[in-house]
Design an enzyme around this catalytic site. Structure first.
Site, PDB file in Angstrom:
ATOM      1  N   ASN A  82     -21.144  25.814   3.244  1.00 60.88           N
ATOM      2  CA  ASN A  82     -22.166  24.822   2.900  1.00 60.88           C
ATOM      3  C   ASN A  82     -23.221  25.360   1.923  1.00 60.88           C
ATOM      4  OD1 ASN A  82     -24.204  22.497   3.599  1.00 60.88           O
ATOM      5  ND2 ASN A  82     -25.267  24.390   4.133  1.00 60.88           N
ATOM      6  N   ALA A  83     -23.365  26.682   1.833  1.00 58.25           N
ATOM      7  CA  ALA A  83     -24.447  27.226   0.993  1.00 58.25           C
ATOM      8  C   ALA A  83     -24.286  26.747  -0.443  1.00 58.25           C
ATOM      9  CB  ALA A  83     -24.429  28.749   1.034  1.00 58.25           C
ATOM     10  N   ASP A  88     -30.476  23.498 -12.818  1.00 60.20           N
ATOM     11  CA  ASP A  88     -30.152  22.435 -13.772  1.00 60.20           C
ATOM     12  C   ASP A  88     -30.675  22.701 -15.181  1.00 60.20           C
ATOM     13  OD1 ASP A  88     -29.198  21.234 -11.505  1.00 60.20           O
ATOM     14  OD2 ASP A  88     -30.651  19.595 -11.457  1.00 60.20           O
ATOM     15  N   GLN A 141     -22.788  14.786 -13.508  1.00 56.56           N
ATOM     16  CA  GLN A 141     -24.226  14.453 -13.518  1.00 56.56           C
ATOM     17  C   GLN A 141     -24.888  15.113 -14.720  1.00 56.56           C
ATOM     18  OE1 GLN A 141     -26.873  12.618 -13.283  1.00 56.56           O
ATOM     19  NE2 GLN A 141     -26.757  12.481 -11.044  1.00 56.56           N
ATOM     20  N   GLY A 143     -27.154  17.131 -16.938  1.00 55.24           N
ATOM     21  CA  GLY A 143     -27.942  18.344 -16.674  1.00 55.24           C
ATOM     22  C   GLY A 143     -27.330  19.268 -15.632  1.00 55.24           C
ATOM     23  N   TYR A 147     -23.197  22.916 -11.875  1.00 51.59           N
ATOM     24  CA  TYR A 147     -23.060  22.432 -10.484  1.00 51.59           C
ATOM     25  C   TYR A 147     -21.851  21.505 -10.354  1.00 51.59           C
ATOM     26  CZ  TYR A 147     -24.740  20.334  -6.053  1.00 51.59           C
ATOM     27  OH  TYR A 147     -24.873  19.891  -4.758  1.00 51.59           O
TER      28      TYR A 147
HETATM   29  P1  NDP Z   1     -30.931  23.439   0.845  1.00 48.77           P
HETATM   30  O1  NDP Z   1     -31.453  23.945  -0.462  1.00 48.77           O
HETATM   31  O2  NDP Z   1     -31.818  22.598   1.695  1.00 48.77           O
HETATM   32  O3  NDP Z   1     -30.423  24.679   1.737  1.00 48.77           O
HETATM   33  C1  NDP Z   1     -29.526  25.585   1.174  1.00 48.77           C
HETATM   34  C2  NDP Z   1     -29.098  26.613   2.203  1.00 48.77           C
HETATM   35  O4  NDP Z   1     -28.156  27.500   1.562  1.00 48.77           O
HETATM   36  C3  NDP Z   1     -30.226  27.488   2.691  1.00 48.77           C
HETATM   37  O5  NDP Z   1     -29.995  27.831   4.049  1.00 48.77           O
HETATM   38  C4  NDP Z   1     -30.116  28.737   1.814  1.00 48.77           C
HETATM   39  O6  NDP Z   1     -30.662  29.910   2.392  1.00 48.77           O
HETATM   40  C5  NDP Z   1     -28.610  28.841   1.698  1.00 48.77           C
HETATM   41  N1  NDP Z   1     -28.186  29.638   0.545  1.00 48.77           N
HETATM   42  C6  NDP Z   1     -28.426  29.389  -0.768  1.00 48.77           C
HETATM   43  N2  NDP Z   1     -27.900  30.360  -1.524  1.00 48.77           N
HETATM   44  C7  NDP Z   1     -27.327  31.250  -0.670  1.00 48.77           C
HETATM   45  C8  NDP Z   1     -26.646  32.490  -0.844  1.00 48.77           C
HETATM   46  N3  NDP Z   1     -26.430  33.000  -2.058  1.00 48.77           N
HETATM   47  N4  NDP Z   1     -26.203  33.141   0.258  1.00 48.77           N
HETATM   48  C9  NDP Z   1     -26.408  32.633   1.495  1.00 48.77           C
HETATM   49  N5  NDP Z   1     -27.035  31.459   1.726  1.00 48.77           N
HETATM   50  C10 NDP Z   1     -27.503  30.784   0.653  1.00 48.77           C
HETATM   51  O7  NDP Z   1     -29.593  22.682   0.477  1.00 48.77           O
HETATM   52  P2  NDP Z   1     -28.991  21.314   1.073  1.00 48.77           P
HETATM   53  O8  NDP Z   1     -29.030  21.329   2.539  1.00 48.77           O
HETATM   54  O9  NDP Z   1     -29.573  20.189   0.335  1.00 48.77           O
HETATM   55  O10 NDP Z   1     -27.471  21.431   0.564  1.00 48.77           O
HETATM   56  C11 NDP Z   1     -26.444  21.993   1.365  1.00 48.77           C
HETATM   57  C12 NDP Z   1     -25.123  21.849   0.632  1.00 48.77           C
HETATM   58  O11 NDP Z   1     -24.864  20.471   0.385  1.00 48.77           O
HETATM   59  C13 NDP Z   1     -25.102  22.530  -0.727  1.00 48.77           C
HETATM   60  O12 NDP Z   1     -23.832  23.076  -0.971  1.00 48.77           O
HETATM   61  C14 NDP Z   1     -25.375  21.404  -1.691  1.00 48.77           C
HETATM   62  O13 NDP Z   1     -24.869  21.661  -2.960  1.00 48.77           O
HETATM   63  C15 NDP Z   1     -24.628  20.267  -0.997  1.00 48.77           C
HETATM   64  N6  NDP Z   1     -25.076  18.949  -1.369  1.00 48.77           N
HETATM   65  C16 NDP Z   1     -26.372  18.565  -1.143  1.00 48.77           C
HETATM   66  C17 NDP Z   1     -26.782  17.289  -1.483  1.00 48.77           C
HETATM   67  C18 NDP Z   1     -28.165  16.826  -1.242  1.00 48.77           C
HETATM   68  O14 NDP Z   1     -28.453  15.692  -1.648  1.00 48.77           O
HETATM   69  N7  NDP Z   1     -29.027  17.562  -0.586  1.00 48.77           N
HETATM   70  C19 NDP Z   1     -25.862  16.346  -2.110  1.00 48.77           C
HETATM   71  C20 NDP Z   1     -24.525  16.836  -2.280  1.00 48.77           C
HETATM   72  C21 NDP Z   1     -24.169  18.093  -1.915  1.00 48.77           C
HETATM   73  P3  NDP Z   1     -32.259  30.202   2.329  1.00 48.77           P
HETATM   74  O15 NDP Z   1     -32.874  29.256   3.328  1.00 48.77           O
HETATM   75  O16 NDP Z   1     -32.388  31.625   2.726  1.00 48.77           O
HETATM   76  O17 NDP Z   1     -32.697  29.914   0.937  1.00 48.77           O
END
Ligand code: NDP
Length: 240
Positions: A82-83, A88, A141, A143, A147
């Site tokens: 999920n990370a 952008d 999308q 920009g 991604y």
């Molecule tokens: P958030 O930015 O709210 O949270 C991201 C999470 O990923 C955090 O826990 C962060 O850790 C962790 N993370 C980021 N980079 C790394 C890394 N290199 N190693 C380990 N952990 C990492 O994201 P969302 O909850 O919004 O999104 C979750 C997923 O869903 C993503 O893949 C996103 O692309 C996808 N998505 C989201 C949408 C949305 O509208 N929100 C729409 C479509 C897809 P830390 O807290 O330490 O920064």
């Protein structure tokens, strides 16, 4: 005892909802994060979910991290990739590091994590892998060439690995969320967000719980006939 589940990016946003729901359903959960110690500590004390810190874009870190989780809780049976991050910029302004970081974190991480846990899944003839894609990987999308490319890649990755796992009890599916109310989307300017919501037939942003529910469905033992699929959870914003 419940199955062992590892959720990357499992301490905030969508991932936090996924880890929390898995825990409530009896899974033994490891939630991985990268830099936000405060959010991770708050999530841990609120839910009791075990948290681990490493960079999922780094193969050696994933290998070492998965080994620690295995010795603490057991071999990973359910993996939720999920990370994700965004960096952008329109293509003519995008720097090579913005491209690479997004590819490595969103897509490279799927390779890294699957590669380090799949051998045990193959041996035990059971595994559930869910990769979180995006509506923007399906539709593109402005920009977001980095991604969109990474998320689109996740859909191909999912279908290929699903074929490799099918005879071994390992299912591999993707979930493609639409716009979900998390920190990632809260960073979008208000006027842009209003236009986005206006384009969602259901009339609201998604909730992290909407995605968690879908993941729970896909990782169930009973979901063994569902593999290689992408479930779109987007309020009707993109149908195909
Ligand atoms: P958030 O930015 O709210 O949270 C991201 C999470 O990923 C955090 O826990 C962060 O850790 C962790 N993370 C980021 N980079 C790394 C890394 N290199 N190693 C380990 N952990 C990492 O994201 P969302 O909850 O919004 O999104 C979750 C997923 O869903 C993503 O893949 C996103 O692309 C996808 N998505 C989201 C949408 C949305 O509208 N929100 C729409 C479509 C897809 P830390 O807290 O330490 O920064």
């Amino acid at each position: 005892m419940g199955r062992v589940a590892l959720v990357t990016g499992g301490t905030r946003g969508i991932g936090a909802a996924i880890s929390g729901s898995l825990k409530k359903s009896g899974y033994r959960v490891a939630a991985v994060y990268h830099g936000n110690d405060e959010a991770a500590a708050a999530f841990k004390s609120e839910t009791g979910v075990a948290v681990y810190k490493w960079d999922v874009a780094d193969y050696e870190a994933c290998k070492a991290g998965a080994a620690v989780v295995e010795s603490d809780i057991g071999p990973v049976e359910v993996l939720v990739n999920n990370a994700g991050i965004t960096r952008d910029a329109t293509l003519h302004r995008m720097r090579a590091d913005q491209w690479q970081m997004v590819l490595d974190t969103n897509l490279g991480s799927c390779f890294n994590m699957c590669n380090v846990v799949i051998e045990k899944m193959r041996q035990s003839k059971f595994g559930r892998i869910v990769n979180i894609g995006s509506i923007n990987g399906q539709a593109g999308q402005y920009g977001q060439v980095n991604y969109a490319a990474a998320k689109s890649g996740i859909h191909g990755f999912t279908k290929a690995l699903a074929q490799e796992g099918a005879k071994l009890g390992i299912t591999v599916n993707a979930v493609a969320p639409g716009y979900v109310d998390t920190d990632m989307v809260r960073a979008v300017p208000e006027n842009v967000l209003e236009k986005i919501v206006a384009g969602i037939p259901v009339g609201r942003l998604g909730r992290a719980e909407d995605i968690a529910r879908t993941v729970l469905f896909l990782v169930a033992d009973e979901a063994d006939f569902i593999t290689g699929s992408t479930l779109s959870v987007n309020g009707g914003q993109h149908m195909y």
